[in-house]
Design a protein around this motif. Structure first.
Motif, PDB file in Angstrom:
ATOM      1  N   ALA B  10     -62.896 -42.766 -13.400  1.00  0.00           N
ATOM      2  CA  ALA B  10     -62.794 -42.854 -14.857  1.00  0.00           C
ATOM      3  C   ALA B  10     -61.374 -42.539 -15.322  1.00  0.00           C
ATOM      4  O   ALA B  10     -60.844 -43.172 -16.242  1.00  0.00           O
ATOM      5  N   ILE B  11     -60.751 -41.555 -14.681  1.00  0.00           N
ATOM      6  CA  ILE B  11     -59.393 -41.172 -15.051  1.00  0.00           C
ATOM      7  C   ILE B  11     -58.424 -42.312 -14.731  1.00  0.00           C
ATOM      8  O   ILE B  11     -57.601 -42.699 -15.560  1.00  0.00           O
ATOM      9  N   GLU B  12     -58.564 -42.861 -13.536  1.00  0.00           N
ATOM     10  CA  GLU B  12     -57.678 -43.968 -13.142  1.00  0.00           C
ATOM     11  C   GLU B  12     -57.910 -45.177 -14.055  1.00  0.00           C
ATOM     12  O   GLU B  12     -56.961 -45.800 -14.530  1.00  0.00           O
ATOM     13  N   TYR B  13     -59.181 -45.452 -14.320  1.00  0.00           N
ATOM     14  CA  TYR B  13     -59.511 -46.588 -15.168  1.00  0.00           C
ATOM     15  C   TYR B  13     -58.936 -46.434 -16.579  1.00  0.00           C
ATOM     16  O   TYR B  13     -58.368 -47.374 -17.147  1.00  0.00           O
ATOM     17  N   THR B  14     -59.045 -45.231 -17.111  1.00  0.00           N
ATOM     18  CA  THR B  14     -58.540 -44.976 -18.465  1.00  0.00           C
ATOM     19  C   THR B  14     -57.029 -45.181 -18.541  1.00  0.00           C
ATOM     20  O   THR B  14     -56.514 -45.804 -19.465  1.00  0.00           O
ATOM     21  N   LEU B  15     -56.330 -44.661 -17.537  1.00  0.00           N
ATOM     22  CA  LEU B  15     -54.881 -44.823 -17.518  1.00  0.00           C
ATOM     23  C   LEU B  15     -54.499 -46.293 -17.420  1.00  0.00           C
ATOM     24  O   LEU B  15     -53.543 -46.751 -18.038  1.00  0.00           O
ATOM     25  N   LYS B  16     -55.286 -47.025 -16.626  1.00  0.00           N
ATOM     26  CA  LYS B  16     -55.016 -48.451 -16.452  1.00  0.00           C
ATOM     27  C   LYS B  16     -55.285 -49.194 -17.753  1.00  0.00           C
ATOM     28  O   LYS B  16     -54.486 -50.013 -18.196  1.00  0.00           O
ATOM     29  N   MET B  18     -55.413 -48.040 -20.915  1.00  0.00           N
ATOM     30  CA  MET B  18     -54.515 -47.686 -22.013  1.00  0.00           C
ATOM     31  C   MET B  18     -53.103 -48.243 -21.782  1.00  0.00           C
ATOM     32  O   MET B  18     -52.422 -48.628 -22.729  1.00  0.00           O
ATOM     33  N   GLY B  19     -52.662 -48.238 -20.547  1.00  0.00           N
ATOM     34  CA  GLY B  19     -51.375 -48.866 -20.231  1.00  0.00           C
ATOM     35  C   GLY B  19     -50.146 -48.229 -20.830  1.00  0.00           C
ATOM     36  O   GLY B  19     -49.055 -48.799 -20.799  1.00  0.00           O
ATOM     37  N   ARG B  20     -50.282 -47.042 -21.390  1.00  0.00           N
ATOM     38  CA  ARG B  20     -49.100 -46.334 -21.903  1.00  0.00           C
ATOM     39  C   ARG B  20     -49.222 -44.869 -21.510  1.00  0.00           C
ATOM     40  O   ARG B  20     -50.305 -44.410 -21.142  1.00  0.00           O
ATOM     41  N   PRO B  21     -48.110 -44.127 -21.566  1.00  0.00           N
ATOM     42  CA  PRO B  21     -48.145 -42.721 -21.173  1.00  0.00           C
ATOM     43  C   PRO B  21     -49.109 -41.934 -22.056  1.00  0.00           C
ATOM     44  O   PRO B  21     -49.034 -42.006 -23.276  1.00  0.00           O
ATOM     45  N   LEU B  22     -50.010 -41.191 -21.443  1.00  0.00           N
ATOM     46  CA  LEU B  22     -51.007 -40.419 -22.183  1.00  0.00           C
ATOM     47  C   LEU B  22     -50.862 -38.925 -21.949  1.00  0.00           C
ATOM     48  O   LEU B  22     -50.567 -38.483 -20.839  1.00  0.00           O
ATOM     49  N   LEU B  27     -55.987 -38.267 -22.570  1.00  0.00           N
ATOM     50  CA  LEU B  27     -56.664 -38.799 -21.397  1.00  0.00           C
ATOM     51  C   LEU B  27     -58.071 -38.219 -21.298  1.00  0.00           C
ATOM     52  O   LEU B  27     -59.040 -38.948 -21.034  1.00  0.00           O
ATOM     53  N   LEU B  28     -58.194 -36.943 -21.556  1.00  0.00           N
ATOM     54  CA  LEU B  28     -59.504 -36.293 -21.520  1.00  0.00           C
ATOM     55  C   LEU B  28     -60.444 -36.906 -22.558  1.00  0.00           C
ATOM     56  O   LEU B  28     -61.554 -37.335 -22.235  1.00  0.00           O
ATOM     57  N   THR B  29     -59.992 -36.965 -23.789  1.00  0.00           N
ATOM     58  CA  THR B  29     -60.814 -37.498 -24.881  1.00  0.00           C
ATOM     59  C   THR B  29     -61.266 -38.916 -24.582  1.00  0.00           C
ATOM     60  O   THR B  29     -62.442 -39.260 -24.767  1.00  0.00           O
ATOM     61  N   GLU B  30     -60.343 -39.713 -24.102  1.00  0.00           N
ATOM     62  CA  GLU B  30     -60.666 -41.112 -23.815  1.00  0.00           C
ATOM     63  C   GLU B  30     -61.649 -41.237 -22.646  1.00  0.00           C
ATOM     64  O   GLU B  30     -62.626 -41.985 -22.718  1.00  0.00           O
ATOM     65  N   ALA B  31     -61.394 -40.466 -21.588  1.00  0.00           N
ATOM     66  CA  ALA B  31     -62.261 -40.554 -20.402  1.00  0.00           C
ATOM     67  C   ALA B  31     -63.631 -39.934 -20.646  1.00  0.00           C
ATOM     68  O   ALA B  31     -64.607 -40.283 -19.976  1.00  0.00           O
ATOM     69  N   THR B  42     -60.218 -30.942 -14.341  1.00  0.00           N
ATOM     70  CA  THR B  42     -60.425 -32.102 -13.477  1.00  0.00           C
ATOM     71  C   THR B  42     -59.384 -33.183 -13.761  1.00  0.00           C
ATOM     72  O   THR B  42     -58.933 -33.877 -12.849  1.00  0.00           O
ATOM     73  N   ILE B  43     -59.000 -33.310 -15.016  1.00  0.00           N
ATOM     74  CA  ILE B  43     -57.924 -34.232 -15.368  1.00  0.00           C
ATOM     75  C   ILE B  43     -56.677 -33.848 -14.583  1.00  0.00           C
ATOM     76  O   ILE B  43     -56.095 -34.661 -13.868  1.00  0.00           O
ATOM     77  N   TYR B  44     -56.303 -32.592 -14.683  1.00  0.00           N
ATOM     78  CA  TYR B  44     -55.093 -32.142 -14.008  1.00  0.00           C
ATOM     79  C   TYR B  44     -55.181 -32.308 -12.501  1.00  0.00           C
ATOM     80  O   TYR B  44     -54.239 -32.771 -11.860  1.00  0.00           O
ATOM     81  N   ARG B  45     -56.316 -31.923 -11.926  1.00  0.00           N
ATOM     82  CA  ARG B  45     -56.449 -32.023 -10.469  1.00  0.00           C
ATOM     83  C   ARG B  45     -56.364 -33.473 -10.003  1.00  0.00           C
ATOM     84  O   ARG B  45     -55.668 -33.784  -9.031  1.00  0.00           O
ATOM     85  N   ASN B  46     -57.028 -34.368 -10.699  1.00  0.00           N
ATOM     86  CA  ASN B  46     -57.034 -35.763 -10.274  1.00  0.00           C
ATOM     87  C   ASN B  46     -55.715 -36.459 -10.540  1.00  0.00           C
ATOM     88  O   ASN B  46     -55.255 -37.262  -9.732  1.00  0.00           O
ATOM     89  N   VAL B  47     -55.118 -36.138 -11.677  1.00  0.00           N
ATOM     90  CA  VAL B  47     -53.830 -36.748 -11.985  1.00  0.00           C
ATOM     91  C   VAL B  47     -52.824 -36.368 -10.902  1.00  0.00           C
ATOM     92  O   VAL B  47     -52.044 -37.202 -10.443  1.00  0.00           O
ATOM     93  N   LYS B  48     -52.872 -35.116 -10.492  1.00  0.00           N
ATOM     94  CA  LYS B  48     -51.975 -34.666  -9.428  1.00  0.00           C
ATOM     95  C   LYS B  48     -52.201 -35.473  -8.154  1.00  0.00           C
ATOM     96  O   LYS B  48     -51.248 -35.899  -7.491  1.00  0.00           O
ATOM     97  N   GLY B  49     -53.466 -35.702  -7.831  1.00  0.00           N
ATOM     98  CA  GLY B  49     -53.779 -36.499  -6.652  1.00  0.00           C
ATOM     99  C   GLY B  49     -53.320 -37.942  -6.790  1.00  0.00           C
ATOM    100  O   GLY B  49     -52.750 -38.516  -5.856  1.00  0.00           O
ATOM    101  N   LEU B  50     -53.527 -38.502  -7.964  1.00  0.00           N
ATOM    102  CA  LEU B  50     -53.124 -39.890  -8.207  1.00  0.00           C
ATOM    103  C   LEU B  50     -51.608 -40.042  -8.136  1.00  0.00           C
ATOM    104  O   LEU B  50     -51.094 -41.076  -7.713  1.00  0.00           O
TER     105      LEU B  50
END
Lengths: 124, 124
Positions: B10-16, B18-22, B27-31, B42-50
């Motif tokens: 969901a996090i990766e999909y949301t970033l894809k 939206m297509g702009r820096p979030l 990112l949390l609200t949208e996801a 979880t946002i922070y942990r996954n973003v770090k991994g991504l």
DNA sequence: ATATGTGCAAAGCATTTGCGGAGAT
DNA sequence: ATCTCCGCAAATGCTTTGCACATAT
């Protein structure tokens, strides 16, 4: 109205003397050589004032705490991946207006270069 | 070993999408539209991994909370002084190696342009 | 079955702010 | 004398982490 205090003078002097971007803590430690019980809050308050006056610039790098340096002529920064030290780059590619999309107004730009400094390049 | 969880997707999909820096909060609200009780941790942990996987990049601007955007081809950013929105700039002046002092190795560079977007340029 | 990921709440840092007292004008 | 600035400590805001439970493999 702004007053001139010895704290403010010491902070400005230290930034001028060091001539490179300093972390708040580095700035504190160095300026405490002059004013032993100088506090970090005063560093922040004065640096903010010095920035407003255009005497100091913020050097902000991803994942790094903001650094502060005395205002110089236009220049850029190099950030070493090895030792994390920041170095001034006294060069600029110049006119970046051609990168701008139609309708956008360019006021200023910043360039950050990343890589390895001579010392760290050897030890890889 | 990395697992694929619906949060990460969901996090990766949301970033894809939206297509702009979030911002993390954006990112949390949208996801959360997909996963209601998704947490900021979880946002922070996954973003770090991504980011480690090279799928996401950090967009860091002075005085602003770090933003994250899906990895694209090499590009730069424009930051509007009026509305504080960040826009991608799909252009690059190219070879900056000539700016480097002797002995320094250039690995990558970032350029941030500042000014006013078309909307904010009018309202000055 | 097992190891990694998640949510929650607490902890960590960098930075800011409130307050009483010190110092500049 | 007055008003701003300072030092200290508490507060804030973003990010990370510990823990018990959930879940992907």
């Amino acid at each position: 109205m702004e007053r001139s205090t010895k704290q403010r003078a010491a902070i400005e002097y230290t930034l001028k003397k060091m001539g490179r971007p300093l972390l708040p803590q580095e700035l504190l430690t160095e300026a405490q050589k002059t004013i032993p019980n100088l506090s970090l809050a005063t560093i922040y308050r004065n640096v903010k004032g010095l920035i407003s006056d255009g005497l100091v610039d913020v050097v902000s790098l991803p994942g790094e705490t903001d650094r502060y340096e005395i205002h110089k002529h236009h220049h850029h920064h190099f950030h070493c991946h090895g030792c994390h030290q920041v170095t001034d780059i006294d060069a600029c590619p110049g006119d970046l207006g051609k990168l701008m999309p139609e309708g956008y107004q360019l006021e200023k730009h910043e360039i950050t270069l990343y890589g390895r400094c001579p010392a760290c390049a050897k030890s890889v």
